[in-house]
Design an enzyme around this catalytic site. Structure first.
Site, PDB file in Angstrom:
ATOM      1  N   GLY A 467       0.824  -1.204   0.000  1.00  0.00           N
ATOM      2  CA  GLY A 467       0.000   0.000   0.000  1.00  0.00           C
ATOM      3  C   GLY A 467       0.853   1.245   0.000  1.00  0.00           C
ATOM      4  O   GLY A 467       0.349   2.367  -0.012  1.00  0.00           O
ATOM      5  N   GLU A 690       8.134   4.987   8.225  1.00  0.00           N
ATOM      6  CA  GLU A 690       8.105   4.812   9.674  1.00  0.00           C
ATOM      7  C   GLU A 690       8.484   6.101  10.399  1.00  0.00           C
ATOM      8  O   GLU A 690       8.003   6.356  11.505  1.00  0.00           O
ATOM      9  CB  GLU A 690       9.017   3.658  10.080  1.00  0.00           C
TER      10      GLU A 690
END
Lengths: 730, 316
Positions: A467, A690
């Site tokens: 994704g 992240e």
């Protein structure tokens, strides 16, 4: 291609395609329902049967007896797999608990049986007829209760100077403990697999982030050669680290298919997922900071405790503290205790996501003690080298720039440093800041590139797109390198028959996978040049043509009828040893707290990121706003509620395990600093998926404190933890 | 999910008779709760009687100036009805505070009243639960109980009723109209409709087997300022930690019902006499017999503070 010296100018620097905000090339497939997710391969495996997984009803103990009679006789049942008839199985090194339990039970909802039937409904109904008697055993479930039994991890502590002495002598000190709860990945797509055998060869269509890990783990567990296993996973509906390696769906589908003698499809139900699969483990973190009155940190300690099943790894929540701030005296380490909970493992930004939630609140608290602005306090303690090794510089470190630009854009100067002072109707309003930090990991990655007679460049690599936008940045890379438009590039991912890539995890996918494609394209350019009899160094690849001297040859013509193909990968030397490679950012949050109820609602968010070259600003922004959203969840609502008596996560569905909904997420802004990092790879890029999460939770917490004057050091910050400390109602 | 048979009913009385005829039969309307529970084998009906075709989906004025809401009126339609928005806006607001647009499009008025609890232990068939399996015990007591009841609970059950709509209905003194298998009808005041758990937490309402809700009637409007405040950890699509439905008159008198605290929408009429004296006094009466757990004692404070905020808002 070995990458062991910093990158110089290369074709990527043209930035004709790379670096441009680009729509996902796989977008139309997804919006039209044509992207095939694991459970949706309706044509590949004829005569498929359906498996339903039964999970253990206890957390620890043994199965005393299992009565399968009624289930076997139920309509449509084809096979039942249990540890008794599954044949010999190994456990791969990445799995902590066995994926098919029994008679020994290691955790709640550990799979103990698979019921296979002609239809999904028949399998589920028959599973309800299986009767299992357990002999429960006592287990350890509460981290706080076993904290004192925790042991130092194998990495040991990072000790610099004399922390104890410096902390004792520091004029200004902070010593606080923070906790983060167990969290669930709660990705949209459940774990799912279709397995089919052809003789001794096994193919699985699954949802997996790291194809080569999956092949390795599945073949090891089934005690079969790796080359007999094929894994196909081109589309993944979210993973967040929950699909890094072999899980019960794939193993049981394979075992079920073997037992049934036909293909079997297995999806994990949502209630099963929360306890059957992995989760981000809870932490207890103690942070101590000592400083001089001018805000110079003289001593910093960060100790973290987490638990896992025997043999499981720790949550490395303190690791960023080795690198984020200066300070001559340091003590940093992780401790691990044994818990009989479901397996703890990686979830988006493992380590930093939890660790920054503690460290960056501690920094805010320390700034308050010092009477300093929290932005300035962080800037005061910036370091351009590894604090444990002054000779080791950061490859790039623009933390200060991120903080400064963010402060300016967010209107930080308007923040009232005195907490609890700003009101908007019944709402108390505050601003918070936190640094963002996440390491940049290098790992080898390969690809195959083909040029055909139509001038189409096809890239094949086992890289995955969870994704994140991998398809698109890989296409951009190939287009840039071969001098063609995106419409001339085809990208095929997620298949173990393709060259092994970095895979998706640890925000390493984008940089490493595109660097692998870069390497393969360099080789293909050489093959094209050789075919045309020109020197590859002189050849320009642009507009679908090769230009060398006064010659201009269409790529399609160069490919010829047979086409040209090249395969290569990126491998790294020791640049990540010589330099510390990390990504940086700053998170700014405005939060409002209902003065009556204590409900917290985020109003505005800004992230400023310095993460090397941004390959596709559009998908990178998507990654960061998604991460910011996840950070709001971690700060304000996400918690696997633990029943400490019986050792299971009680809120095991998406009604009970709350993640932010649209109404929780207000205006979000993302700014990327214009940065390239030639030490990272030929792409000069780093990870960002992240980074966007690391620090967000602390920025929210700090905004809540600025709004109310209250500190909650136990995440998530829910109203029950501070309601009685809110100002009295008029 | 257990296999089941299915039929469509063609009249309310026939539906009631059909359910009574078949042991283990249940009505299904929107199915937004029942189907989920069937998939988890918490509900295991052997037979479903679909009542969606019963033409109970209209709103009509009653002769005494009230509003009769057909049992099958969808939550979306009810919340949007101009009469509800004008005269009973606490109901409209409560409805819109619940679930999601998609669920409200399917969920019916009667089905909303009959929602089962969201106690997480009720949802896990490995755990004892007196509501799911009478006599098996209650895992929630002594377990994770942050969401659960603080008042009116028993040693057998500390579950809450999850509905927002029902809390507003309770404040509005709605009545529930039903038909029984023998064709007789009756009217049940909302105050008597939902039961406390006692030692039979599996019996949740005053309905007898086979009895079908045909309508919910609101008495004529009482005026006043209507407020529904739902407190929750996230801004939408979450069950209430607590909720307050209030109708407040100019003189400070009024009505208050509270959600998220008990096995039924919680209202203590005697406590309402204290409304002019403020939230503290009202809450003292409302929650006089509260027996919270360690995890949910905060709800006592939360009810008082939320009510104070609601009363302040009503005052304008």
């Amino acid at each position: 291609m070995k990458f062991d010296t910093p990158a110089t100018t290369n074709p990527i620097d043209q930035l004709k395609v790379v670096g441009k905000p680009t729509d996902r090339i796989d977008g139309p497939l997804k919006t039209t329902g044509k992207a095939t997710y694991a459970y949706e391969w309706h044509d590949v495996a004829p005569n498929v049967a359906y498996g339903w997984v039964i999970g253990s009803g206890i957390a620890k103990g043994r199965i005393a007896s299992m009565d399968l009679e009624a289930a076997r006789k139920a309509p449509g049942v084809v096979a039942i797999v249990t540890a008794e008839n599954a044949g010999p199985l190994d456990k791969s090194k990445r799995n902590t608990a066995t994926l098919l339990g029994g008679p020994e039970i290691e955790h709640y909802q550990q799979a103990v049986a698979l019921v296979v039937a002609e239809t999904f409904e028949q399998a589920r109904t028959a599973a309800g007829l299986v009767r299992i008697d357990y002999t429960p055993a006592d287990g350890a479930y509460d981290l706080a209760a076993v904290k004192d039994k925790a042991e130092k991890t194998k990495d040991g502590d990072s000790v610099v100077g004399d922390f104890a002495g410096a902390f004792a002598a520091a004029p200004v000190k902070l010593d606080e403990t923070y906790t983060t709860p167990d969290e669930s990945h709660a990705m949209m797509e459940p774990h799912a697999t279709i397995a089919a055998w052809e003789g001794d060869r096994l193919t699985v269509w699954t949802s997996n982030q790291m194809i080569d890990w999956m092949v390795t783990d599945l073949s090891a567990t089934l005690k079969m050669p790796k080359d007999k296993v094929r894994v196909i996973s081109p589309f993944i509906g979210g993973g967040f680290g929950g699909k890094l390696f072999l899980r019960a769906d794939a193993l049981l589908a394979a075992l079920g298919a073997r037992e049934a003698g036909r293909p079997v499809k297995v999806g994990l139900s949502r209630p099963l997922m929360m306890n059957n699969t992995t989760h981000r483990p809870a932490t207890i973190q103690r942070v101590r900071i000592g400083a001089t009155p001018d805000g110079t940190i003289t001593a910093i300690a960060h100790e973290g405790w987490s638990g896992n099943l025997p043999g499981g790894s720790e949550e490395t929540a303190t690791d960023q503290t080795r690198l984020l701030y200066a300070g001559a005296n340091r003590l940093i380490g992780n401790r691990i205790a044994t818990l009989d909970l479901p397996e703890g493992n990686a979830m988006r930004a493992p380590g930093e996501a939890s660790g920054m939630m503690a460290l960056e609140v501690a920094m805010d608290e320390m700034a308050e003690k010092l009477g300093m602005d929290p932005v300035e306090f962080r800037i005061r303690n910036d370091t351009q080298t590894d604090p444990a090794d002054p000779n080791r510089a950061f490859s790039q470190r623009q933390l200060v720039q991120c903080l400064r630009l963010g402060a300016e854009r967010f209107g930080w100067a308007k923040r009232n440093p005195q907490p609890g002072q700003v009101r908007d109707g019944r709402w108390l309003v505050g601003l918070g800041v936190a640094a963002a930090f996440r390491n940049n990991l290098l790992t080898k990655s390969a690809a195959r590139v083909r040029l055909d007679q139509r001038g189409i460049v096809t890239v094949e690599t086992d890289m995955t797109d969870i994704g994140t936008g991998s398809y698109t940045i890989i296409a951009q890379t190939a287009a840039e390198m071969m001098g063609v438009g995106l419409d001339k590039v085809a990208v095929r991912l997620g298949d173990s028959s393709f060259p092994v890539s970095a895979g998706s995890g640890g925000q390493w996918g984008a940089n490493n996978a595109t660097a692998g494609v870069y390497a393969a394209c360099v080789k293909l350019r050489e093959a094209v040049a050789q075919k045309l009899g020109v020197n590859s160094a002189d050849a320009q690849f642009a507009d679908g043509q090769v230009v060398a001297g006064n010659r201009k040859i269409p790529l399609a013509e160069a490919a010829g009828a047979d086409g040209l193909s090249a395969e290569d990968g990126i491998e790294y030397g020791d640049l990540d040893k010589k330099y510390q490679q990390s990504t940086f950012g700053a998170h700014y949050v405005e939060a409002a707290v209902d003065s009556a109820t204590g409900e917290i609602r985020v109003r505005r968010m800004l992230a400023v990121c310095a993460a090397g070259r941004i390959l596709n600003p559009k998908s990178a922004r998507s990654q960061v706003i998604g991460a910011m959203t996840m950070g709001v969840g971690a700060a304000l609502m996400e918690e696997l509620a633990l029943d400490k008596r019986t050792g299971f996560f009680v809120n095991h569905d998406l009604a009970g395990y709350e993640v932010p909904v649209h109404a929780d997420i207000p205006h979000q802004e993302v700014i990327f600093l214009d940065e390239t990092d030639p030490i990272s790879s030929p792409m000069k890029a780093k990870g960002v998926g992240e980074l966007g999460l690391c620090g967000v939770g602390a920025a929210v917490a700090n905004a809540v404190h600025n709004a109310t004057g209250l500190r909650v050091r136990e995440y998530p910050i829910t109203l029950d933890k501070f309601l009685d400390r809110l100002p009295a109602m008029g | 999910m257990r296999p089941f048979t299915y039929e469509r009913a063609d009249s309310p009385a026939a539906a009631a008779a059909a359910v009574q005829r078949r042991p283990g039969a249940k009505f299904i309307a929107g199915g937004t709760n029942l189907l989920d529970l069937m998939k988890l084998e918490i509900e295991t009906p052997a037979h479903l009687i679909d009542v969606n075709g019963l033409k109970l989906d209209t709103l009509e004025a009653t002769p005494d100036g009230g509003l009769r809401i057909g049992a099958l009126v969808r939550n979306t339609a009810l919340a949007a009805d101009p009469r509800v928005r004008r005269d009973y806006s606490v109901l409209s607001r409560a409805l819109l505070a619940g679930a999601s647009g998609q669920l409200r499009n399917k969920a019916t008025t009667a089905g909303n009243l009959l929602q089962r609890t969201r106690c997480p232990y009720f949802y896990d068939t490995n755990q004892p639960c007196n509501k799911r399996q009478p006599g098996s015990g209650c895992a929630a007591i002594g377990g994770y109980s942050r969401q659960l009841a603080v008042v009116g609970s028993s040693d057998a059950c500390i579950a809450t009723h999850p509905s927002d709509m029902a809390v507003a209905m309770r404040a509005l003194d709605a009545t529930v109209e039903t038909v029984r298998a023998d064709g007789t009808t009756r009217t049940i005041p909302i105050a008597e409709f939902h039961r406390l758990p006692g030692d039979t937490p599996h019996i949740e309402t005053a309905l007898v087997p086979g009895e079908l809700i045909t309508a919910v009637t609101l008495p004529k409007p009482v005026g006043g300022t209507h407020v529904y405040r739902k407190v929750r950890d996230r801004a939408s699509y979450a069950f209430a930690l607590v909720s307050v439905a209030a109708v407040v008159q100019r003189d400070g008198s009024g009505r208050v019902a509270v959600g998220g605290v008990a096995h039924r929408p919680w209202r203590v009429e005697a406590a309402e006499a204290e409304m002019p004296r403020g939230a503290k006094a009202v809450t003292a009466g409302l929650l006089a017999d509260a027996k919270p757990t360690h995890d949910n004692a905060f709800k006592l404070t939360l009810v008082e503070r939320t009510l104070a905020s609601v009363l302040a808002e009503a005052k304008g």
